[in-house]
Scaffold this motif. Structure first.
Motif, PDB file in Angstrom:
ATOM      1  N   ASP A 134       0.376  13.175  -0.854  1.00  0.00           N
ATOM      2  CA  ASP A 134       0.785  14.344  -1.635  1.00  0.00           C
ATOM      3  C   ASP A 134      -0.414  15.082  -2.220  1.00  0.00           C
ATOM      4  O   ASP A 134      -0.433  16.308  -2.271  1.00  0.00           O
ATOM      5  CB  ASP A 134       1.737  13.931  -2.760  1.00  0.00           C
ATOM      6  N   ARG A 135      -1.422  14.336  -2.642  1.00  0.00           N
ATOM      7  CA  ARG A 135      -2.618  14.969  -3.216  1.00  0.00           C
ATOM      8  C   ARG A 135      -3.438  15.695  -2.161  1.00  0.00           C
ATOM      9  O   ARG A 135      -4.130  16.652  -2.462  1.00  0.00           O
ATOM     10  CB  ARG A 135      -3.487  13.931  -3.913  1.00  0.00           C
ATOM     11  N   MET A 136      -3.372  15.242  -0.923  1.00  0.00           N
ATOM     12  CA  MET A 136      -4.176  15.834   0.144  1.00  0.00           C
ATOM     13  C   MET A 136      -3.408  16.889   0.939  1.00  0.00           C
ATOM     14  O   MET A 136      -3.986  17.543   1.800  1.00  0.00           O
ATOM     15  CB  MET A 136      -4.683  14.737   1.078  1.00  0.00           C
ATOM     16  N   ASP A 137      -2.138  17.066   0.659  1.00  0.00           N
ATOM     17  CA  ASP A 137      -1.322  18.032   1.380  1.00  0.00           C
ATOM     18  C   ASP A 137      -1.725  19.445   0.982  1.00  0.00           C
ATOM     19  O   ASP A 137      -1.620  19.817  -0.191  1.00  0.00           O
ATOM     20  CB  ASP A 137       0.160  17.795   1.064  1.00  0.00           C
ATOM     21  N   PRO A 138      -2.201  20.270   1.934  1.00  0.00           N
ATOM     22  CA  PRO A 138      -2.622  21.617   1.575  1.00  0.00           C
ATOM     23  C   PRO A 138      -1.486  22.473   1.021  1.00  0.00           C
ATOM     24  O   PRO A 138      -1.725  23.404   0.257  1.00  0.00           O
ATOM     25  CB  PRO A 138      -3.165  22.209   2.871  1.00  0.00           C
ATOM     26  N   GLY A 139      -0.255  22.170   1.362  1.00  0.00           N
ATOM     27  CA  GLY A 139       0.873  22.930   0.856  1.00  0.00           C
ATOM     28  C   GLY A 139       1.132  22.708  -0.621  1.00  0.00           C
ATOM     29  O   GLY A 139       1.748  23.535  -1.281  1.00  0.00           O
ATOM     30  N   LEU A 151       0.794  -1.227   0.000  1.00  0.00           N
ATOM     31  CA  LEU A 151       0.000   0.000   0.000  1.00  0.00           C
ATOM     32  C   LEU A 151       0.830   1.283   0.000  1.00  0.00           C
ATOM     33  O   LEU A 151       0.308   2.346  -0.315  1.00  0.00           O
ATOM     34  CB  LEU A 151      -0.927   0.015   1.218  1.00  0.00           C
ATOM     35  N   ARG A 152       2.087   1.206   0.339  1.00  0.00           N
ATOM     36  CA  ARG A 152       2.919   2.402   0.502  1.00  0.00           C
ATOM     37  C   ARG A 152       2.882   3.361  -0.692  1.00  0.00           C
ATOM     38  O   ARG A 152       2.665   4.556  -0.509  1.00  0.00           O
ATOM     39  CB  ARG A 152       4.353   2.000   0.838  1.00  0.00           C
ATOM     40  N   PRO A 153       3.099   2.902  -1.931  1.00  0.00           N
ATOM     41  CA  PRO A 153       3.087   3.854  -3.055  1.00  0.00           C
ATOM     42  C   PRO A 153       1.755   4.607  -3.184  1.00  0.00           C
ATOM     43  O   PRO A 153       1.736   5.817  -3.404  1.00  0.00           O
ATOM     44  CB  PRO A 153       3.354   2.979  -4.277  1.00  0.00           C
ATOM     45  N   ALA A 154       0.653   3.903  -3.037  1.00  0.00           N
ATOM     46  CA  ALA A 154      -0.658   4.545  -3.157  1.00  0.00           C
ATOM     47  C   ALA A 154      -0.892   5.525  -2.008  1.00  0.00           C
ATOM     48  O   ALA A 154      -1.445   6.616  -2.215  1.00  0.00           O
ATOM     49  CB  ALA A 154      -1.757   3.496  -3.178  1.00  0.00           C
ATOM     50  N   LEU A 155      -0.475   5.157  -0.808  1.00  0.00           N
ATOM     51  CA  LEU A 155      -0.662   6.045   0.344  1.00  0.00           C
ATOM     52  C   LEU A 155       0.199   7.300   0.230  1.00  0.00           C
ATOM     53  O   LEU A 155      -0.244   8.397   0.588  1.00  0.00           O
ATOM     54  CB  LEU A 155      -0.362   5.294   1.647  1.00  0.00           C
ATOM     55  N   LEU A 156       1.406   7.167  -0.272  1.00  0.00           N
ATOM     56  CA  LEU A 156       2.266   8.338  -0.464  1.00  0.00           C
ATOM     57  C   LEU A 156       1.681   9.271  -1.513  1.00  0.00           C
ATOM     58  O   LEU A 156       1.710  10.495  -1.360  1.00  0.00           O
ATOM     59  CB  LEU A 156       3.684   7.904  -0.855  1.00  0.00           C
TER      60      LEU A 156
END
Length: 79
Positions: A23-28, A14-19
């Protein structure tokens, strides 16, 4: 295979999908979102935004102003 090994295997898969999701959910990453309903390009950023988020918010505001986004919204909504 013990339960702990199952968890490690699942984490590895799951690591690649979670990373990617992180990144997609990071407000920055985006910095801000457009505030619709005002006459102009107004971006709203989180109060705890860091320098990277503000830089990305400014880039987003520039893109919104120079790309004709406001004209498309006005045309689409009939305003």
């Amino acid at each position: 295979m013990t339960s702990k090994q199952h968890y490690k295997l699942a984490a590895l898969v799951l690591r690649p999908a979670l990373l990617k999701m992180r990144d997609r959910m990071d407000p920055g990453t985006y910095g801000a979102v457009p505030l619709l309903g005002v006459n102009g390009a107004v971006m709203i950023a989180h109060g705890n935004s860091d320098a990277r988020a503000i830089k990305n918010a400014l880039a987003l505001a520039h893109h919104a102003a120079s790309s004709g986004m406001l004209d498309v919204i006005r045309t689409t909504t009939g305003r």
